[in-house]
Design a protein around this motif. Structure first.
Motif, PDB file in Angstrom:
ATOM      1  N   LEU A   1      47.594  61.568  38.766  1.00 55.05           N
ATOM      2  CA  LEU A   1      48.668  60.534  38.753  1.00 55.05           C
ATOM      3  C   LEU A   1      48.249  59.001  38.644  1.00 55.05           C
ATOM      4  CD1 LEU A   1      51.792  61.360  39.108  1.00 55.05           C
ATOM      5  CD2 LEU A   1      51.684  60.634  41.489  1.00 55.05           C
ATOM      6  N   LYS A   2      48.882  58.704  37.501  1.00 57.58           N
ATOM      7  CA  LYS A   2      48.838  57.093  37.342  1.00 57.58           C
ATOM      8  C   LYS A   2      47.428  56.650  37.050  1.00 57.58           C
ATOM      9  CE  LYS A   2      53.168  55.813  38.286  1.00 57.58           C
ATOM     10  NZ  LYS A   2      53.443  56.859  37.193  1.00 57.58           N
ATOM     11  N   ALA A   3      46.288  57.703  36.441  1.00 56.92           N
ATOM     12  CA  ALA A   3      45.220  57.062  36.257  1.00 56.92           C
ATOM     13  C   ALA A   3      45.141  56.186  35.021  1.00 56.92           C
ATOM     14  CB  ALA A   3      44.175  58.211  36.093  1.00 56.92           C
ATOM     15  N   GLY A   4      46.258  56.047  34.384  1.00 55.98           N
ATOM     16  CA  GLY A   4      46.517  55.322  33.202  1.00 55.98           C
ATOM     17  C   GLY A   4      46.310  56.159  31.922  1.00 55.98           C
ATOM     18  N   LYS A   5      46.590  57.404  31.982  1.00 61.77           N
ATOM     19  CA  LYS A   5      46.739  58.320  30.543  1.00 61.77           C
ATOM     20  C   LYS A   5      47.653  57.758  29.737  1.00 61.77           C
ATOM     21  CE  LYS A   5      48.228  61.573  33.396  1.00 61.77           C
ATOM     22  NZ  LYS A   5      48.116  61.072  34.575  1.00 61.77           N
ATOM     23  N   SER A   6      48.936  57.300  29.879  1.00 63.80           N
ATOM     24  CA  SER A   6      49.822  57.249  28.906  1.00 63.80           C
ATOM     25  C   SER A   6      49.431  55.771  28.160  1.00 63.80           C
ATOM     26  CB  SER A   6      51.227  57.112  29.422  1.00 63.80           C
ATOM     27  OG  SER A   6      51.606  58.252  30.007  1.00 63.80           O
ATOM     28  N   THR A   7      48.812  54.840  29.082  1.00 66.32           N
ATOM     29  CA  THR A   7      48.413  53.656  28.668  1.00 66.32           C
ATOM     30  C   THR A   7      47.312  53.828  27.503  1.00 66.32           C
ATOM     31  OG1 THR A   7      48.907  52.509  30.777  1.00 66.32           O
ATOM     32  CG2 THR A   7      47.318  51.427  29.287  1.00 66.32           C
ATOM     33  N   LEU A   8      46.331  54.709  27.873  1.00 70.34           N
ATOM     34  CA  LEU A   8      45.116  54.816  26.918  1.00 70.34           C
ATOM     35  C   LEU A   8      45.627  55.625  25.473  1.00 70.34           C
ATOM     36  CD1 LEU A   8      41.961  54.731  26.548  1.00 70.34           C
ATOM     37  CD2 LEU A   8      42.086  57.185  27.607  1.00 70.34           C
TER      38      LEU A   8
ATOM     39  N   ALA B   1      56.880  58.191  36.491  1.00 69.11           N
ATOM     40  CA  ALA B   1      55.625  59.180  36.330  1.00 69.11           C
ATOM     41  C   ALA B   1      55.995  59.848  35.216  1.00 69.11           C
ATOM     42  CB  ALA B   1      55.277  60.050  37.360  1.00 69.11           C
ATOM     43  N   THR B   2      55.204  60.087  34.135  1.00 65.56           N
ATOM     44  CA  THR B   2      55.374  60.911  33.001  1.00 65.56           C
ATOM     45  C   THR B   2      55.619  62.337  33.565  1.00 65.56           C
ATOM     46  OG1 THR B   2      53.383  59.749  31.900  1.00 65.56           O
ATOM     47  CG2 THR B   2      54.033  61.889  31.143  1.00 65.56           C
ATOM     48  N   ASN B   3      56.727  62.761  33.146  1.00 64.99           N
ATOM     49  CA  ASN B   3      57.105  64.119  33.592  1.00 64.99           C
ATOM     50  C   ASN B   3      57.272  65.471  32.819  1.00 64.99           C
ATOM     51  OD1 ASN B   3      59.506  63.607  32.589  1.00 64.99           O
ATOM     52  ND2 ASN B   3      60.590  62.941  34.646  1.00 64.99           N
TER      53      ASN B   3
ATOM     54  N   SER C   1      38.555  55.269  34.213  1.00 64.60           N
ATOM     55  CA  SER C   1      39.735  54.536  33.877  1.00 64.60           C
ATOM     56  C   SER C   1      39.989  53.008  34.404  1.00 64.60           C
ATOM     57  CB  SER C   1      41.145  54.995  33.611  1.00 64.60           C
ATOM     58  OG  SER C   1      41.549  55.741  34.803  1.00 64.60           O
ATOM     59  N   ARG C   2      40.877  52.344  34.144  1.00 63.19           N
ATOM     60  CA  ARG C   2      41.208  51.011  34.913  1.00 63.19           C
ATOM     61  C   ARG C   2      39.755  50.333  35.376  1.00 63.19           C
ATOM     62  NH1 ARG C   2      46.588  52.684  37.427  1.00 63.19           N
ATOM     63  NH2 ARG C   2      46.537  50.287  38.292  1.00 63.19           N
ATOM     64  N   ALA C   3      38.849  50.130  34.273  1.00 66.38           N
ATOM     65  CA  ALA C   3      37.654  49.531  34.555  1.00 66.38           C
ATOM     66  C   ALA C   3      37.718  48.183  35.027  1.00 66.38           C
ATOM     67  CB  ALA C   3      36.774  49.947  33.375  1.00 66.38           C
ATOM     68  N   ASP C   4      38.586  47.520  34.296  1.00 63.67           N
ATOM     69  CA  ASP C   4      38.773  46.017  34.820  1.00 63.67           C
ATOM     70  C   ASP C   4      39.067  45.757  36.150  1.00 63.67           C
ATOM     71  OD1 ASP C   4      41.290  47.466  33.849  1.00 63.67           O
ATOM     72  OD2 ASP C   4      42.287  45.420  34.463  1.00 63.67           O
ATOM     73  N   ALA C   5      39.715  46.796  36.722  1.00 66.04           N
ATOM     74  CA  ALA C   5      40.181  46.824  38.363  1.00 66.04           C
ATOM     75  C   ALA C   5      39.301  47.501  39.218  1.00 66.04           C
ATOM     76  CB  ALA C   5      41.633  47.171  38.521  1.00 66.04           C
TER      77      ALA C   5
ATOM     78  N   SER D   1      39.120  50.277  30.246  1.00 61.13           N
ATOM     79  CA  SER D   1      40.110  49.401  30.600  1.00 61.13           C
ATOM     80  C   SER D   1      41.375  49.853  29.389  1.00 61.13           C
ATOM     81  CB  SER D   1      39.919  48.069  30.732  1.00 61.13           C
ATOM     82  OG  SER D   1      41.385  47.469  30.711  1.00 61.13           O
ATOM     83  N   GLY D   2      42.314  50.780  29.745  1.00 60.21           N
ATOM     84  CA  GLY D   2      43.356  51.272  28.967  1.00 60.21           C
ATOM     85  C   GLY D   2      44.117  50.065  28.550  1.00 60.21           C
ATOM     86  N   LEU D   3      44.428  49.244  29.793  1.00 58.15           N
ATOM     87  CA  LEU D   3      45.378  48.121  29.567  1.00 58.15           C
ATOM     88  C   LEU D   3      44.775  47.054  28.688  1.00 58.15           C
ATOM     89  CD1 LEU D   3      47.836  46.785  30.991  1.00 58.15           C
ATOM     90  CD2 LEU D   3      46.294  45.543  32.454  1.00 58.15           C
TER      91      LEU D   3
HETATM   92  N1  LIG Z   1      44.500  46.892  35.568  1.00 60.01           N
HETATM   93  C1  LIG Z   1      44.719  48.200  34.808  1.00 60.01           C
HETATM   94  N2  LIG Z   1      46.190  48.485  35.011  1.00 60.01           N
HETATM   95  C2  LIG Z   1      46.124  49.889  34.212  1.00 60.01           C
HETATM   96  C3  LIG Z   1      45.207  50.489  33.405  1.00 60.01           C
HETATM   97  N3  LIG Z   1      45.727  51.300  32.873  1.00 60.01           N
HETATM   98  C4  LIG Z   1      47.033  51.589  33.334  1.00 60.01           C
HETATM   99  N4  LIG Z   1      47.246  50.724  34.173  1.00 60.01           N
HETATM  100  C5  LIG Z   1      48.638  50.260  34.903  1.00 60.01           C
HETATM  101  O1  LIG Z   1      48.631  51.526  35.839  1.00 60.01           O
HETATM  102  C6  LIG Z   1      49.987  52.113  35.832  1.00 60.01           C
HETATM  103  C7  LIG Z   1      50.226  53.414  35.395  1.00 60.01           C
HETATM  104  O2  LIG Z   1      49.768  53.576  33.851  1.00 60.01           O
HETATM  105  P1  LIG Z   1      50.065  54.789  33.084  1.00 60.01           P
HETATM  106  O3  LIG Z   1      49.328  54.604  31.887  1.00 60.01           O
HETATM  107  O4  LIG Z   1      51.800  54.940  32.953  1.00 60.01           O
HETATM  108  O5  LIG Z   1      49.316  55.961  34.160  1.00 60.01           O
HETATM  109  P2  LIG Z   1      49.651  57.567  33.827  1.00 60.01           P
HETATM  110  O6  LIG Z   1      48.267  58.270  33.967  1.00 60.01           O
HETATM  111  O7  LIG Z   1      50.235  57.777  32.523  1.00 60.01           O
HETATM  112  O8  LIG Z   1      50.512  57.694  34.875  1.00 60.01           O
HETATM  113  P3  LIG Z   1      51.317  59.045  35.075  1.00 60.01           P
HETATM  114  O9  LIG Z   1      51.906  59.697  33.726  1.00 60.01           O
HETATM  115  O10 LIG Z   1      52.583  58.903  35.796  1.00 60.01           O
HETATM  116  O11 LIG Z   1      50.595  60.010  35.728  1.00 60.01           O
HETATM  117  C8  LIG Z   1      50.838  50.975  34.803  1.00 60.01           C
HETATM  118  O12 LIG Z   1      51.410  50.251  35.542  1.00 60.01           O
HETATM  119  C9  LIG Z   1      49.702  50.581  33.889  1.00 60.01           C
HETATM  120  O13 LIG Z   1      50.031  49.109  33.307  1.00 60.01           O
HETATM  121  C10 LIG Z   1      43.932  49.505  33.252  1.00 60.01           C
HETATM  122  O14 LIG Z   1      43.215  50.015  32.505  1.00 60.01           O
HETATM  123  N5  LIG Z   1      43.824  48.522  34.013  1.00 60.01           N
END
Ligand SMILES: Nc1nc2c(ncn2[C@@H]2O[C@H](COP(=O)(O)OP(=O)(O)OP(=O)(O)O)[C@@H](O)[C@H]2O)c(=O)[nH]1
Ligand SMILES: [Mg+2]
Length: 468
Positions: A48-55, A72-74, A202-206, A243-245
């Motif tokens: 959960l919240k690992a950044g999947k949708s962003t990637l 959350a993505t459901n 993921s989220r390598a920038d943080a 860093s998906g972001l």
């Molecule tokens: N700093 C940082 N934040 C990120 C990164 N990727 C995602 N986020 C943040 O993390 C939060 C969750 O990102 P999502 O891409 O929705 O994560 P997810 O894995 O799809 O979440 P679920 O579908 O709910 O499991 C958002 O607020 C994003 O902006 C990253 O690479 N760096």
């Protein structure tokens, strides 16, 4: 002819012969053929919240998947190339409902998430022509099996991910911290091998203590990714820090000249003063609050702190910097090359699997069975059998010598490498080594420790026999 073309030719020919076996089998052949002729399917899985949708957005190059800190993505969403841009919700009963798309995103769902099999999202995209991407809900343990009410209300991702993986050819496994034991167990139960599963830190920038900590988070993440790759080698072929972001911002055209100009105003400030600008309301800021919020959402703390100098060269320069730092280039390269190479074998395996299942239920089972047996014995499909044996051995005994030998055969580009020699080894040496391995495999097959090893040795014997 490439390996892929040879496999396609054998299977395509097989499907034509299937269609000729009976009047109802034409439709079956067409439906199985879709597996063969559509792009490989890559499923994105992770906590959960690992950044999947962003990637997923970054890989597609458009902000199509909803990303949020709270929501959350459901549902599972399948992103495939197609025109015009549209979305269908497919219920678990198989019914399809066309749903409106607003600002690239699916606006509302006509069914409750538990009644949805997946969302079929089509949009014209070069990236999706190369591979279909599947976004999944996060794996979470916040729900417990005995709390049925919570379980119905929230999605824990495991069942959906399992379902979405059945018809995928490869997986990207995302984690922003050490994968837990239950996650690793779950992933090894999915139909992938390390050849078709790539890890992403993921989220390598943080990473670590983040942009404000004493270490550069990207360097720290890269170091940690190397360590993890060693530990997770029976699961993934490698671990790439991403860093998906930063990738999403640079790859979806979100960044404007106005953003770069605003960020450039922070260039003359010290690191400490930049932090104060964002954290301390009493500090006289050069930027209005909405601009600060927008910059943080686009770039993260790392991007704001470290991108402010390059921002003075304009949005294009800042965009290039973000893309380079994000690590997405290496991920895309690996997905295009090695992962897709083995995805082709995986797809061929899915086609054979469908034929096997058809033979179970269809009145012409004998003819279908003999057709499948002929396909399996065609030389270009030997690699598919090697992959199937490798998958079984990974589950039975990942550290066995036979498992390693199957991996060597699968990853080889030349006959010499197939028997563990350097690619430049002379033909006589390759033949001699193949004979040596053949005798060793025959010897080992006299006393095996599992049915999986039995089958694997039969395949290895076939492989080496073809080479002598
Ligand atoms: N700093 C940082 N934040 C990120 C990164 N990727 C995602 N986020 C943040 O993390 C939060 C969750 O990102 P999502 O891409 O929705 O994560 P997810 O894995 O799809 O979440 P679920 O579908 O709910 O499991 C958002 O607020 C994003 O902006 C990253 O690479 N760096
Ligand atoms: Mg998501």
């Amino acid at each position: 002819m490439t390996e892929r073309d040879a496999i396609h030719r054998v299977l395509d020919d097989g499907l034509h012969r299937l269609a000729a076996l009976g009047p109802d089998l034409g439709a079956e052949a067409t439906s199985i053929g879709e597996i063969l002729w559509s792009p490989p399917r890559i499923v994105v899985v992770g906590r959960l919240k690992a950044g999947k949708s962003t990637l997923v957005n970054a890989l597609i190059g458009a902000p199509v998947a909803e990303t949020a800190a709270l929501e959350a993505t459901n549902v599972v969403t399948v992103y495939a190339d197609g025109s015009p841009s549209r979305a269908d919700v497919v219920g678990i009963d198989g019914r399809r409902y066309r749903v409106p798309v607003r600002h690239d995103r699916v606006a509302e769902l006509p069914l409750a998430p538990p009644d949805i099999a997946y969302v079929d999202r089509r949009l014209p995209s070069a990236a999706l022509r190369a591979a279909t991407l599947i976004d999944t809900p996060g794996l979470s343990t916040t729900t417990t099996a005995n709390d049925a009410a919570t379980r119905r209300a929230t999605v824990d991702g495991f069942a959906q991910t399992q379902g979405a993986s059945v018809d995928a050819d490869a997986a990207v496994f995302l984690f922003d911290a050490e994968p837990r034991a239950d996650e690793a167990d779950f992933l090894s139960s999915l139909p992938f091998t390390p050849l078709t599963m790539l890890g992403v830190l993921s989220r390598a920038d943080a990473f670590g203590l983040g942009a404000l900590g004493p270490r550069d988070p990207l360097g720290h993440a890269a170091e940690h990714a190397r360590r993890l790759a060693g530990r997770l080698d029976t699961l993934v072929s490698g671990v790439i820090p991403v860093s998906g972001l930063m990738a999403q911002t640079s790859h979806t055209g979100m960044l404007t000249e106005a953003h770069a100009a605003a960020l450039a105003q922070l260039a003359p400030l010290s690191r400490l003063d930049v932090l104060r600008t964002f954290d301390d309301d009493a500090f006289p800021s050069v930027l209005p609050v909405p601009t600060r919020i927008e910059l943080l959402a686009l770039l993260g703390e790392y991007g704001v702190l470290n991108g402010r100098t390059v921002a003075s060269h304009g949005a294009a320069a800042l965009n290039t910097w973000l893309a380079e730092r994000s690590g997405i280039g290496e991920l895309t390269r690996l997905l295009r090359t090695s992962i897709t190479r083995y995805a082709v074998l995986h797809r061929a395996h899915r086609v054979l699997d469908r034929l096997d299942r058809l033979a179970f239920t269809h009145p012409s089972r004998e003819s279908i069975r003999s057709l499948t047996a002929q396909l399996r014995s065609a030389p270009p499909l030997l690699a598919v059998t090697v992959l199937e044996d490798y998958q079984r051995m990974l589950r039975t005994d990942p550290r066995a010598a036979v498992t390693g030998e199957l991996a060597t055969v699968l990853t080889a580009d030349t006959a010499a490498e197939r028997v563990g020699l350097d690619p430049g080894a002379p033909a006589e040496a390759v033949a001699a080594q193949a004979r040596h391995r053949l005798v060793a495999a025959q010897h080992r097959s006299l006393a095996t420790s599992s049915a999986a090893e039995d089958a694997a040795l039969v395949t290895l014997i076939r492989t080496y026999t073809q080479m002598t």
